[in-house]
Motif scaffolding. Structure first.
Motif, mmCIF file in Angstrom:
data_model
loop_
_atom_site.group_PDB
_atom_site.id
_atom_site.type_symbol
_atom_site.label_atom_id
_atom_site.label_comp_id
_atom_site.label_asym_id
_atom_site.label_seq_id
_atom_site.Cartn_x
_atom_site.Cartn_y
_atom_site.Cartn_z
ATOM 1 N N GLU A 1 31.762 38.331 47.156
ATOM 2 C CA GLU A 1 31.910 37.134 47.987
ATOM 3 C C GLU A 1 31.721 35.865 47.164
ATOM 4 O O GLU A 1 32.428 34.868 47.368
ATOM 5 C CB GLU A 1 30.904 37.170 49.137
ATOM 6 N N ALA A 2 30.761 35.882 46.239
ATOM 7 C CA ALA A 2 30.502 34.706 45.396
ATOM 8 C C ALA A 2 31.721 34.386 44.527
ATOM 9 O O ALA A 2 32.112 33.218 44.387
ATOM 10 C CB ALA A 2 29.268 34.944 44.534
ATOM 11 N N TYR A 3 32.316 35.415 43.929
ATOM 12 C CA TYR A 3 33.538 35.193 43.129
ATOM 13 C C TYR A 3 34.650 34.603 44.007
ATOM 14 O O TYR A 3 35.377 33.694 43.582
ATOM 15 C CB TYR A 3 34.018 36.506 42.521
ATOM 16 N N ALA A 4 34.797 35.122 45.220
ATOM 17 C CA ALA A 4 35.861 34.649 46.102
ATOM 18 C C ALA A 4 35.616 33.209 46.555
ATOM 19 O O ALA A 4 36.558 32.412 46.652
ATOM 20 C CB ALA A 4 35.980 35.568 47.319
ATOM 21 N N ILE A 5 34.371 32.865 46.836
ATOM 22 C CA ILE A 5 34.042 31.496 47.232
ATOM 23 C C ILE A 5 34.338 30.527 46.101
ATOM 24 O O ILE A 5 34.914 29.450 46.308
ATOM 25 C CB ILE A 5 32.570 31.403 47.682
ATOM 26 N N ARG A 6 33.943 30.900 44.885
ATOM 27 C CA ARG A 6 34.219 30.017 43.753
ATOM 28 C C ARG A 6 35.727 29.775 43.609
ATOM 29 O O ARG A 6 36.174 28.648 43.391
ATOM 30 C CB ARG A 6 33.653 30.600 42.455
ATOM 31 N N ALA A 7 36.508 30.826 43.753
ATOM 32 C CA ALA A 7 37.968 30.701 43.614
ATOM 33 C C ALA A 7 38.576 29.856 44.726
ATOM 34 O O ALA A 7 39.397 28.973 44.467
ATOM 35 C CB ALA A 7 38.600 32.087 43.596
ATOM 36 N N SER A 8 38.199 30.119 45.972
ATOM 37 C CA SER A 8 38.808 29.375 47.081
ATOM 38 C C SER A 8 38.404 27.911 47.045
ATOM 39 O O SER A 8 39.209 27.021 47.374
ATOM 40 C CB SER A 8 38.440 30.010 48.429
ATOM 41 N N ASN A 9 37.160 27.620 46.632
ATOM 42 C CA ASN A 9 36.737 26.219 46.524
ATOM 43 C C ASN A 9 37.480 25.494 45.412
ATOM 44 O O ASN A 9 37.905 24.343 45.575
ATOM 45 C CB ASN A 9 35.233 26.136 46.286
ATOM 46 N N MET A 10 37.655 26.159 44.274
ATOM 47 C CA MET A 10 38.365 25.499 43.168
ATOM 48 C C MET A 10 39.841 25.316 43.491
ATOM 49 O O MET A 10 40.460 24.351 43.043
ATOM 50 C CB MET A 10 38.189 26.303 41.876
ATOM 51 N N LEU A 11 40.419 26.205 44.294
ATOM 52 C CA LEU A 11 41.794 25.988 44.730
ATOM 53 C C LEU A 11 41.889 24.691 45.527
ATOM 54 O O LEU A 11 42.818 23.907 45.339
ATOM 55 C CB LEU A 11 42.295 27.159 45.566
ATOM 56 N N ASN A 12 40.925 24.456 46.415
ATOM 57 C CA ASN A 12 40.935 23.213 47.192
ATOM 58 C C ASN A 12 40.775 21.994 46.294
ATOM 59 O O ASN A 12 41.399 20.954 46.529
ATOM 60 C CB ASN A 12 39.831 23.234 48.248
ATOM 61 N N VAL A 13 39.952 22.115 45.257
ATOM 62 C CA VAL A 13 39.792 21.000 44.319
ATOM 63 C C VAL A 13 41.140 20.684 43.661
ATOM 64 O O VAL A 13 41.561 19.524 43.582
ATOM 65 C CB VAL A 13 38.727 21.326 43.247
#
Length: 468
Positions: A135-147
């Motif tokens: 979940e932590a890896y996925a959160i980091r990825a989805s947040n950076m996509l928004n950035v």
């Protein structure tokens, strides 16, 4: 008397010692690495905390307005109206999204660093921690996509702030960030369970959702974006282009296709009636189409005001209490839906609720967003402005349209699979009446345009955007 004195002396000594020890105990609110990673239960609390930084109101409010479908009802001096019309200043800069996304990345980085260092004896706990790491890896990825989507090339932290050699960071190419997000989601998929095996709520990322997010990131990385020279930042260098590596573009389309195929082949997710998606959503019910939602239960998470700022108008004295939309459907949008398309009267509300709770027809200029209607909800929620309505990050319809797009790109034209995926979504819109869906084109450009219209005009979006 002597005996009593001894007892009193011991009590005083013990109480002094206990008081000293108590004062030296760490705060339960001090969730740093010295306390949190001693207890798997606290690790789970930490990942739940990270989810609070995966979305915010700006993402659908400021960034979601000024489109072909949605307009602001607020005055020209209002920040939401100004942002949607590209009027920026330091006072109204949409910086809460930027801050929230990086806050979530920092929380994820701390978890990614420390979970593998934990000593765990039993297999069940190890499996649970592996899932949290995913979940932590996925959160980091989805947040950076928004950035990247909203701010372009930006800093890309992959270690906790405390481990950084300094606190300054240059911009990193969006291609580097996207490739990192792809790797993160691939790791997440290897660690996460399927939703049907885990019992995870829809507000947490399962293997199903991680595959969908991977497809989204890969398609974004393979497509066009506004680019500039990171060495000079010269305005003259700005251009709309894809990344220069054609082989990598093909790899990303393949990754997207395979991710979507994995979800479809798994068979856990299905399309439901379009109206059911949002009736279930406003009432907190789970259905097989919604794959990942941002939770809004409790007052602490209700800052989005879903159903209030982006719902239908309800008079203060109505049975449903006040609802005051600050976002409205573009007046001509109503006519962009084909006759018989069941999505139109869900997406757009052509009525409001009067003081005596009756339906009052709108003019075309006052049509509002219909997906989050307060009169569909069985309770008020925390308050009139905080209705406990989740935000859908990812739906199965998104997956089908992404699958169709990837197939079309890889084959330079729609394959039978691409057509099938697209037509599933189209048939749902017309109650499975094939005579109403039109002829699916067989050439690359026409099919691409069809997907573009499906993704943007009717909000069965390949990018997962639900702008209003």
């Amino acid at each position: 008397m002597k005996k009593i004195s001894i007892i009193l002396g011991l009590a005083i000594a013990l109480s002094s010692s206990s008081c000293k020890d108590f004062l030296e105990l760490p705060s339960e609110k001090d969730f740093d690495s010295s306390t949190i990673f001693e207890d798997p239960g606290k690790v789970e609390m930490a990942i739940l905390g990270a989810y609070t930084s995966t979305f915010n109101a700006e993402l659908f409010y400021q960034f979601g307005m000024g489109t072909d479908e949605c307009i602001s009802t607020e005055g020209e001096t209002n920040s939401k109206n100004q942002v949607s019309n590209y009027v920026y200043s330091p006072a109204i800069a949409p910086n809460s999204t930027y801050s929230a996304m990086y806050a979530g990345v920092e929380q994820a980085n701390v978890l990614i660093k420390n979970i593998p260092l934990m000593s765990v004896s039993d297999e069940a706990t190890k499996k649970k921690l592996d899932g949290i790491l995913g979940e932590a890896y996925a959160i980091r990825a989805s947040n950076m996509l928004n950035v990247v989507r909203y701010f372009g090339d930006a800093p890309y932290p992959t270690i906790p702030v405390v481990d950084m050699p300094n606190f300054s960071s240059s911009r990193v190419s969006r291609d580097t960030i996207i490739d990192g997000c792809v790797e993160d989601l691939q790791k997440a998929i290897s660690l996460l369970p399927w939703k049907g095996e885990s019992g995870l709520p829809v507000e947490r990322i399962s293997k199903n959702a991680a595959y969908g997010l991977l497809a989204r990131v890969a398609l974004y990385g393979a497509g066009y974006s506004l680019r500039w020279d990171l060495n000079s930042y010269a305005a003259s260098s700005v251009k709309l282009a894809k990344r220069p590596d054609a082989n990598r573009i093909q790899e990303l389309y393949t990754i997207a296709r395979d991710a979507c195929k994995a979800i479809v082949d798994r068979g856990e997710n299905t399309l439901v009636s379009y109206e059911s998606i949002f009736r279930d959503l406003v009432n907190g019910r789970y259905n097989s189409e919604s794959m990942y939602e941002y939770g809004q239960k409790t007052a602490d998470r209700n800052e989005l005001r879903l159903g209030y700022t982006n719902g239908i108008f309800a008079h203060t004295n109505s049975f449903y209490n006040k609802s005051q939309p600050a976002m409205a459907a573009f007046p001509t949008y109503y006519f962009e839906f084909a006759e018989g398309d069941t999505r139109r009267d869900v997406t757009i509300a052509n009525y409001s609720l009067s003081a005596d709770s009756l339906h009052q027809m709108n003019t075309y200029a006052s049509n509002s967003i219909g997906k989050f209607r307060v009169n569909w909800k069985g309770d008020v929620g925390v308050s009139a402005a905080q209705r406990d309505i989740n935000w859908i990050h990812l739906r199965y319809a998104d997956v089908l349209l992404m699958y169709a797009e990837a197939e079309n790109e890889l084959a330079n034209g729609p394959t039978p699979v691409a057509k099938e995926m697209y037509e599933r979504v189209r048939l749902r819109a017309f109650n499975q009446d094939r005579s109403k869906i039109g002829q699916t084109p067989s050439d690359y450009q026409s099919f691409w345009m069809l997907l573009f219209r499906s993704a943007n005009s009717n909000w069965d979006s390949k990018d997962g955007d639900e702008p209003i």
